[in-house]
Design a protein around this motif. Structure first.
Motif, PDB file in Angstrom:
ATOM      1  N   TYR A 111       0.827  -1.211   0.000  1.00 26.79           N
ATOM      2  CA  TYR A 111       0.000   0.000   0.000  1.00 26.79           C
ATOM      3  C   TYR A 111       0.862   1.262   0.000  1.00 26.79           C
ATOM      4  CZ  TYR A 111      -4.506  -2.307   0.642  1.00 26.79           C
ATOM      5  OH  TYR A 111      -5.641  -3.054   0.449  1.00 26.79           O
ATOM      6  N   LYS A 112       1.996   1.206   0.690  1.00 28.77           N
ATOM      7  CA  LYS A 112       2.889   2.371   0.737  1.00 28.77           C
ATOM      8  C   LYS A 112       3.411   2.698  -0.658  1.00 28.77           C
ATOM      9  CE  LYS A 112       7.005   4.156   3.090  1.00 28.77           C
ATOM     10  NZ  LYS A 112       8.063   3.868   4.101  1.00 28.77           N
ATOM     11  N   SER A 115       0.544   3.971  -2.862  1.00 33.76           N
ATOM     12  CA  SER A 115       0.209   5.358  -2.530  1.00 33.76           C
ATOM     13  C   SER A 115       1.220   6.323  -3.135  1.00 33.76           C
ATOM     14  CB  SER A 115       0.166   5.525  -1.007  1.00 33.76           C
ATOM     15  OG  SER A 115      -0.144   6.859  -0.656  1.00 33.76           O
ATOM     16  N   LYS A 119       0.510   9.216  -5.988  1.00 32.56           N
ATOM     17  CA  LYS A 119       0.877  10.607  -5.712  1.00 32.56           C
ATOM     18  C   LYS A 119       1.817  11.143  -6.788  1.00 32.56           C
ATOM     19  CE  LYS A 119       2.901  13.539  -2.070  1.00 32.56           C
ATOM     20  NZ  LYS A 119       1.727  14.416  -1.944  1.00 32.56           N
ATOM     21  N   LYS A 163      -4.374  10.469  -1.349  1.00 31.76           N
ATOM     22  CA  LYS A 163      -4.612   9.096  -0.917  1.00 31.76           C
ATOM     23  C   LYS A 163      -5.065   8.261  -2.104  1.00 31.76           C
ATOM     24  CE  LYS A 163      -9.405   9.926   0.535  1.00 31.76           C
ATOM     25  NZ  LYS A 163     -10.376   9.819   1.648  1.00 31.76           N
ATOM     26  N   ILE A 164      -4.930   6.952  -1.977  1.00 31.86           N
ATOM     27  CA  ILE A 164      -5.344   6.053  -3.048  1.00 31.86           C
ATOM     28  C   ILE A 164      -6.869   6.120  -3.189  1.00 31.86           C
ATOM     29  CG2 ILE A 164      -5.428   3.663  -3.834  1.00 31.86           C
ATOM     30  CD1 ILE A 164      -2.918   3.128  -2.204  1.00 31.86           C
TER      31      ILE A 164
END
Length: 237
Positions: A111-112, A115, A119, A163-164
């Motif tokens: 997820y990091k 994300s 971005k 954010k996603i």
């Protein structure tokens, strides 16, 4: 009489112990089920997110750390349970710390990166350059409304990358629309009492497309009279 009572009590104790043992085993099985269930849900959700990125044409460069190793652990445990279901209470490795927690770490890392990818994608699409020109135009009363509109659109665009999104495809379409609105706002920049040459130069400068030949004497005089020359820089392509 006393012997009968003793035998009855012993049977009750044995029954209770069997029940307690069964209850303890059920608790352990429930704990294992919760652990595996959470891990499965986390991995499934991450996979869904990564697939959504791929379908939207935004690949995420993420490779799980030692993914094959954890897949092998899962296979070993599955085969061991097939042979002896009781192995779940005495597994060949620590299920929580050596398996489930590690999987949670992999999911968090995924997820990091996802994300950061999103971005970076939004920031690249919204590369409007320095704010110098916009700040300079904000000082000109005729342009303040246009500047406020452009800034509002830029804020919306930047907010999309924080954010996603739940629906990446739909959000990408929204991003396309906002960027189009932003470009339209710049190209429609105008004021009745400002020379056309100045408008043309400012529009081009805002997107770094102004040629030196468009920096005419009239443009220079207009900018200089409003102390705006310092907002512009000459750069080589």
């Amino acid at each position: 009489m006393l012997l009968e009572r003793a035998e009855t009590l012993a049977e009750k104790i044995n029954s209770y112990q069997r029940f307690q043992k069964s209850s303890d085993e059920a608790d352990r099985l429930e704990t294992r089920a919760d652990q595996f269930g959470r891990s499965a849900t986390q991995i499934a959700d991450l996979l869904k997110t990564l697939n959504s990125f791929a379908e939207a044409g935004i690949p995420v460069a993420f490779t799980p750390n030692d993914g094959p190793g954890y897949a092998e652990k899962a296979r070993i445990l599955r085969e061991a349970i097939k042979t002896d279901p009781a192995i779940i209470n005495d597994p060949p490795f620590d299920i929580k710390y050596a398996f489930c927690d590690r999987l949670s770490g992999i999911v968090a890392a995924g997820y990091k990166i996802a994300s950061a990818t999103w971005k970076a994608y939004v920031e690249k699409r919204a590369d409007f350059g320095a704010e110098n020109v916009l700040n300079a135009l904000a000082q000109v009363p005729q342009f303040r409304a246009s500047v406020a509109e452009v800034r509002a659109i830029r804020h919306k665009i930047i907010s999309l990358g924080e954010k996603i999104p739940v629906d990446i495809k739909a959000t990408r379409i929204e991003l396309d629309t906002l960027i189009s609105q932003h470009n339209t706002s710049w190209t429609s920049l105008a004021a009745d009492d400002i020379p056309a040459s100045v408008i043309t130069f400012i529009r081009a400068a805002a997107t770094s497309d102004a040629l030196l030949t468009t920096f005419t004497t009239e443009v220079r005089a207009w900018l200089e009279s409003r102390d705006l020359l310092g907002a512009f820089r000459i750069t080589l392509r």
